[in-house]
Design a protein around this motif. Structure first.
Motif, PDB file in Angstrom:
ATOM      1  N   GLY A 123       8.461   4.470   9.272  1.00 40.41           N
ATOM      2  CA  GLY A 123       9.327   5.622   9.032  1.00 40.41           C
ATOM      3  C   GLY A 123       9.459   5.935   7.553  1.00 40.41           C
ATOM      4  N   GLN A 124       9.600   4.905   6.742  1.00 39.70           N
ATOM      5  CA  GLN A 124       9.718   5.109   5.300  1.00 39.70           C
ATOM      6  C   GLN A 124       8.429   5.699   4.722  1.00 39.70           C
ATOM      7  N   ASN A 143       6.159  13.126   3.477  1.00 47.80           N
ATOM      8  CA  ASN A 143       6.789  14.376   3.911  1.00 47.80           C
ATOM      9  C   ASN A 143       6.548  14.699   5.378  1.00 47.80           C
ATOM     10  N   GLU A 144       6.354  13.678   6.189  1.00 50.17           N
ATOM     11  CA  GLU A 144       6.236  13.856   7.635  1.00 50.17           C
ATOM     12  C   GLU A 144       7.587  13.495   8.254  1.00 50.17           C
ATOM     13  N   LEU A 194      12.146   5.817  12.782  1.00 53.21           N
ATOM     14  CA  LEU A 194      13.424   5.214  12.438  1.00 53.21           C
ATOM     15  C   LEU A 194      14.325   5.083  13.658  1.00 53.21           C
ATOM     16  N   GLN A 195      14.268   6.052  14.557  1.00 53.62           N
ATOM     17  CA  GLN A 195      15.035   5.940  15.802  1.00 53.62           C
ATOM     18  C   GLN A 195      14.486   4.804  16.662  1.00 53.62           C
ATOM     19  N   TYR A 203       0.826  -1.207   0.000  1.00 55.05           N
ATOM     20  CA  TYR A 203       0.000   0.000   0.000  1.00 55.05           C
ATOM     21  C   TYR A 203       0.863   1.260   0.000  1.00 55.05           C
ATOM     22  N   GLY A 204       1.999   1.205   0.665  1.00 54.22           N
ATOM     23  CA  GLY A 204       2.915   2.342   0.617  1.00 54.22           C
ATOM     24  C   GLY A 204       3.430   2.581  -0.794  1.00 54.22           C
ATOM     25  N   ASP A 205       3.763   1.491  -1.491  1.00 54.80           N
ATOM     26  CA  ASP A 205       4.219   1.614  -2.876  1.00 54.80           C
ATOM     27  C   ASP A 205       3.135   2.178  -3.786  1.00 54.80           C
TER      28      ASP A 205
END
Length: 64
Positions: free
Chosen positions: A42-43, A49-50, A58-59, A11-13
């Motif tokens: 994170g990706q 753009n957040e 990611l941390q 879904y991200g793709d």
């Protein structure tokens, strides 16, 4: 579990960030100890753009 994370990635793709984030939320409810959940979130946030949210996720992926 892995299939839920993979659905989120698909879904991200497809630029359907809401669906991707929903599947990642489901994955997190199933097993919070998987760093790939936070990495993918994170990706996806970065693609949306957040940046601050992406950095936070990611941390988190580093310490799970």
């Amino acid at each position: 579990m892995l299939s839920v994370i993979k659905l989120a990635a698909v879904y991200g793709d497809l630029d359907d960030m809401d669906q991707a984030l929903m599947y990642l939320e489901q994955a997190e409810m199933l097993d919070r100890s998987r760093p790939d959940i936070y990495l993918h979130r994170g990706q996806i946030l970065l693609m949306a753009n957040e940046v601050q949210g992406a950095i936070s996720e990611l941390q988190t992926s580093r310490y799970v």
